[in-house]
Design an enzyme around this catalytic site. Structure first.
Site: not given
Ligand code: GLP
Length: 239
Positions: A67, A135
């Protein structure tokens, strides 16, 4: 789903690094689906170490990231492209022509078609790395009434904005992103999901033990035939 509960994120990084290195050794031209966020950082550190020690080469590997934010220049310090460049791409021998990234400033429909065709042209994703949002979102597929298919433009939820806006100090965090869809993620041959910390415990429980519902997008992974989940004890606390 195979569930592995390890002591800490360093141990998870080491275990996931080994799976990826084994894949590259058996298929040097493999295709990796990569994620941003804190969860995969220890894995990227270990991959850089493995490359530095001469244990693995990425020269024939292709990657596709999940993304990217909309309305942010590609080279902005908070773009996911910059994140990947700083944490992995600039530290290994990957050919940047083999790095696939969604363009958050392109027309979402044509970008979605371009990305799907590019992934298909490489033979599909061999290993898809994922984190999970508080979420239950995967990539930027937020809870909704239906599962998405190919890449699409999403309006981020307040929960996601709250979790990620800590990284933005000079500009406000974008409220839109373009993300691989659930269908594109589910077509990967193998999926590895990493979750650490107490803030992920409820989402992890819903993903593994809850019903398969787009209200918890990660729950769809119950229907994939090769998913391995790596958790620390805090993220596994509600299982
Ligand atoms: C963002 C990204 C996701 C990721 C999520 C969790 O929303 N788009 O791909 O999995 O954050 O991030 P973190 O690993 O920093 O908790």
């Amino acid at each position: 789903m195979k569930i592995n509960i390890l002591d800490n994120d360093a141990a998870i990084g080491e275990a996931v690094c080994k799976i990826i290195c084994d894949e590259i050794k058996s298929k040097p031209g493999c295709v990796l689906g990569l994620a941003t966020g804190a969860s995969p950082v220890p894995t990227y550190k270990k991959l850089v170490e493995a490359y530095s020690k001469g244990e693995v080469s990425f020269k024939d590997v292709s990657t596709f990231n999940l993304d990217e934010y909309c309305d942010l220049p590609k080279d902005h310090k908070n773009s996911y492209f910059t994140f990947m460049r700083e944490n992995l791409f600039s530290k290994i021998d990957i050919d940047m022509n083999n790095v696939g990234f969604l363009d958050g400033n392109a027309n979402a429909d044509s970008e979605s078609e371009r990305y799907a065709a590019a992934i298909e042209a490489k033979g599909g994703i061999d290993i898809q790395l994922l984190g999970i949002g508080r979420n239950g979102h995967i990539a930027f597929n937020e809870p909704s009434d239906s599962f998405t298919d190919e890449a699409w433009k999403v309006t981020l939820t307040q929960s996601t904005i709250d979790a990620n806006s800590v990284y933005f100090d000079d500009v406000p965090m974008p409220h839109h992103a373009i993300t691989m869809g659930i269908g594109s993620i589910m077509r990967a041959k193998k999926i590895i999901l990493i979750a650490t910390g107490a803030s992920k415990a409820q989402a992890v429980r819903d993903m593994i033990n809850g019903p398969v519902t787009p209200q918890c997008p990660a729950s769809v992974l119950q229907q994939h035939k090769d998913v391995t989940v790596f958790l620390d004890r805090a993220a596994a606390a509600l299982l």
